[in-house]
Design a protein around this motif. Sequence first.
Motif, PDB file in Angstrom:
ATOM      1  N   GLY A 441      43.831  62.654 112.120  1.00  0.00           N
ATOM      2  CA  GLY A 441      43.327  62.636 111.408  1.00  0.00           C
ATOM      3  C   GLY A 441      41.781  62.687 111.285  1.00  0.00           C
ATOM      4  O   GLY A 441      40.541  62.396 111.239  1.00  0.00           O
ATOM      5  N   LYS A 442      41.718  64.009 112.487  1.00  0.00           N
ATOM      6  CA  LYS A 442      40.481  64.876 112.747  1.00  0.00           C
ATOM      7  C   LYS A 442      40.042  65.716 112.610  1.00  0.00           C
ATOM      8  O   LYS A 442      41.985  67.086 112.308  1.00  0.00           O
ATOM      9  CB  LYS A 442      39.950  64.385 114.389  1.00  0.00           C
ATOM     10  N   GLY A 443      39.136  66.729 112.141  1.00  0.00           N
ATOM     11  CA  GLY A 443      39.373  67.952 112.073  1.00  0.00           C
ATOM     12  C   GLY A 443      39.781  68.223 110.632  1.00  0.00           C
ATOM     13  O   GLY A 443      39.188  67.479 110.068  1.00  0.00           O
ATOM     14  N   GLN A 444      40.741  69.653 110.832  1.00  0.00           N
ATOM     15  CA  GLN A 444      41.347  69.782 109.849  1.00  0.00           C
ATOM     16  C   GLN A 444      42.705  68.269 109.259  1.00  0.00           C
ATOM     17  O   GLN A 444      42.408  68.906 107.854  1.00  0.00           O
ATOM     18  CB  GLN A 444      42.201  71.039 109.756  1.00  0.00           C
ATOM     19  N   ASP A 445      42.738  67.229 109.666  1.00  0.00           N
ATOM     20  CA  ASP A 445      43.614  66.708 109.288  1.00  0.00           C
ATOM     21  C   ASP A 445      43.289  65.810 108.315  1.00  0.00           C
ATOM     22  O   ASP A 445      42.135  65.242 109.103  1.00  0.00           O
ATOM     23  CB  ASP A 445      44.020  65.892 110.827  1.00  0.00           C
ATOM     24  N   GLU A 446      43.518  65.699 107.402  1.00  0.00           N
ATOM     25  CA  GLU A 446      43.081  64.582 106.415  1.00  0.00           C
ATOM     26  C   GLU A 446      43.313  63.008 107.102  1.00  0.00           C
ATOM     27  O   GLU A 446      42.487  62.106 107.018  1.00  0.00           O
ATOM     28  CB  GLU A 446      43.507  64.489 105.225  1.00  0.00           C
ATOM     29  N   ARG A 447      44.860  62.461 107.121  1.00  0.00           N
ATOM     30  CA  ARG A 447      44.606  61.339 107.842  1.00  0.00           C
ATOM     31  C   ARG A 447      45.902  61.542 109.138  1.00  0.00           C
ATOM     32  O   ARG A 447      46.923  62.292 109.097  1.00  0.00           O
ATOM     33  CB  ARG A 447      46.160  60.545 106.156  1.00  0.00           C
TER      34      ARG A 447
END
Length: 791
Positions: A441-447
């Motif tokens: 859930g950080k950076g490029q990761d949405e969830r």
Amino acid sequence: MRARQGAYGLAVMALTAVTLPAGAPTAPDAGPLAAARPLDAVVRGTKGADDPVDYAVAVDESASLGAGDLDREKEAVSAIALGEPSERSRMVVFGFADATKPDQSPVDEVCPMRQLDTVGREQIGQCAAALRQRTEAEGSGTDFISAVRQGVTRLKEASDPGRPRVLFLLTDGHLDVRDSYRYRELDEKTRDVQAAEDLAQALREAKDARVQIWPLGFGDDVDEERLADMAAAGYGAGCRNLPQTRPKGETVPGAEQLGQALQSAFAAARCLYRERGTQGRPPGDLQVRVSPLATEGTIVVAKGDPAVRATYYDPDGHEITESGGGDGGSSFEFTGRGKAVESLRITRPLAGHWRVHLDAPEGHRDRVASISALWRGAVRSDIRLEKPSPRAGQRTRVEVEVLTRDKVKLDERDLRGISVTGQLTGDGFSQKVPISLADDGKGQDERSADGVFSGAVTVPDRATGSLLFSTTVASVGLSPDTRSYPTLVSPENTTFDAVLDIPAAGVHPGGRVPGTLKVSNRGDTPHTVQLSVADAEGTGLSVGPARVVVEPGVARTVPITVEVAAEDGLGAPVDDDGTELGGKVIAVEGRRVLADAPLAITVSTVPSDLERFWDSWWKVIIPSAFALAAVVALLLSRRRINRLRIAPAGLLLELRDADATLVGSRKAKTGRGNWYEFDVVDTAGDNPRIERRPRGTYAVRRSLNGGVVLRISGQGERTLRFGEAVPLAGALSLHVAESNGRRPSENRATRTRSPEKRRTARRSTADPSTESYDNGAYPVGVPDPTDHPDL
């Protein structure tokens, strides 16, 4: 032998191993993206048999162990033999201490290599009893060097070098060779250095022979650092070098710790994932969770007592028996029924919490039972790019979605052990560019923890032609899945674009899913787009048209169709709840990927004629059913009201003679079918009367239109007004009135006469022989006891 097993026979985990093929590169002519078989096809291609393992068990017999520690080591030997799931596995057992004289041996082999079938397991328990604590005269030191080399030698002698090899070292971890005959000529410092070098060499020999070393610590003073070092020095790359499966040293102060350590070893030897369940005494329930990633595994119940009975239930509550059960998509095999440790092997296990109910007769409920699951699975992934054909120097987002067999949502426990790595290679640059992917859930990761690992990578400025994005999903218990996304560097100023859109849909085998391809050609040359389904080999999915030509200056929307094969052409079984088919449709021109669209198709069984009728008409049937129910309720209500309105209760039946004199009366009550049935008796005598009789000649009830209805046997029914006379035999007539209302007015001629006058008046027409009042007939003024039971 069972008496010697003790508490260490508990919590032993078994494993059914399956061999799953790792992801392999796709052939050059396989299409622009690597394709993979569906998970169900992978499952059907596995062996489905228990993988055997060869074991050597070295038991510390030195004087450094405390009282009772050797007995616990013996019990551990039996626990290893009983807990190993495969009857084709083999095991050798030997004790070790030290040799202080030339005619002594540091190793005491008590059980030669035996196959762990039913007889072999019993023999291991019997010969382990020969293990003994050495006296000082026999050599009571601790020579790990000889123990490791003895185990490696026996394991290398096995005829099948492809089997996993495991050496269990049961010891306190203290190396003691100060009285060893081998080092007798060395001073203390040199001896210790030489012994350490010899141990390191023995461990290297174990690693070269692919022998895993699992030290188990016994005693009150365990050298845990030594145990960890010996475990790390042995062979640890048997499961594609996954850290979770590497051997480790563990201290086992009790039965529970021993059981968990053995489970870890059994699992790691076969590259399996281990899920620990609950524990408790019978009667009661145990539970263990099976991951959606599992394609085959074993649930093992360590009961501790063969008299304990276990009943298995899948996550949907279906009981699993010898004849089957479950959801119909799994297969089952029981082993060890009636023994202290039993197991249920499952192919295509249903994901979720499995329950085992334990019961036991009195006197067999004192031991703690435990449950665990060992499984191996397959995973399929899907790689997507934000920019299917990025330019040199451009940054693009990369997504890798982890897919399960039945598209069951993974939770944090499933995702915790999964790692996804990626890299970019291509023309114009020689070094591999790593792609960092995470599901946090950080950076490029949405969830976070949604099964989609995301990251970003910048295409090198030197890139000139082909690009290859590659990702690999790996975890303990899973066959790694590698995906490739080949494309081309996009030119700086492109004049041709394409966009794909395919909505999620549910179909039956042989069905179709519509979609669109939007194209825009702003150049002066035609472009040819090729459509295909990637990552779906064997799923029975295809897309059409396969080729679209776009003329210069044209922008249009092209309808496309994803076709689903008939049921026998699909790569996965179809059930009523539906089977998820994934993959993606790609649009390419040459080697350049123009666009892609993920597929989310749920295929369910073809409904029956009745189901199709229901699907077509349920919107009509349900309101109609409610309306019909309302009508029926109304009719029933009206019928009940009408029954109350016509009930005969309260009617007054009167007998009158020729001059309208009241001879007798009776109040009607509720009767059969809402009729009050009666007979008129003694019509020619001195005592005419009305008697209630079922199925009598007469019957009376009220009329809905007012008045009463009189039914006379053989004459039918007729409607009367209140007070209307009905002629009867013997110059009598019947009149009906309301008992709670006013009777018809009586003139002088109809007033009641005394009984004496009535008898006198009727003697001209009545039988003079009867003057008494028979039972049931009473003159006016005399109560009728049937209407007044308290009189």
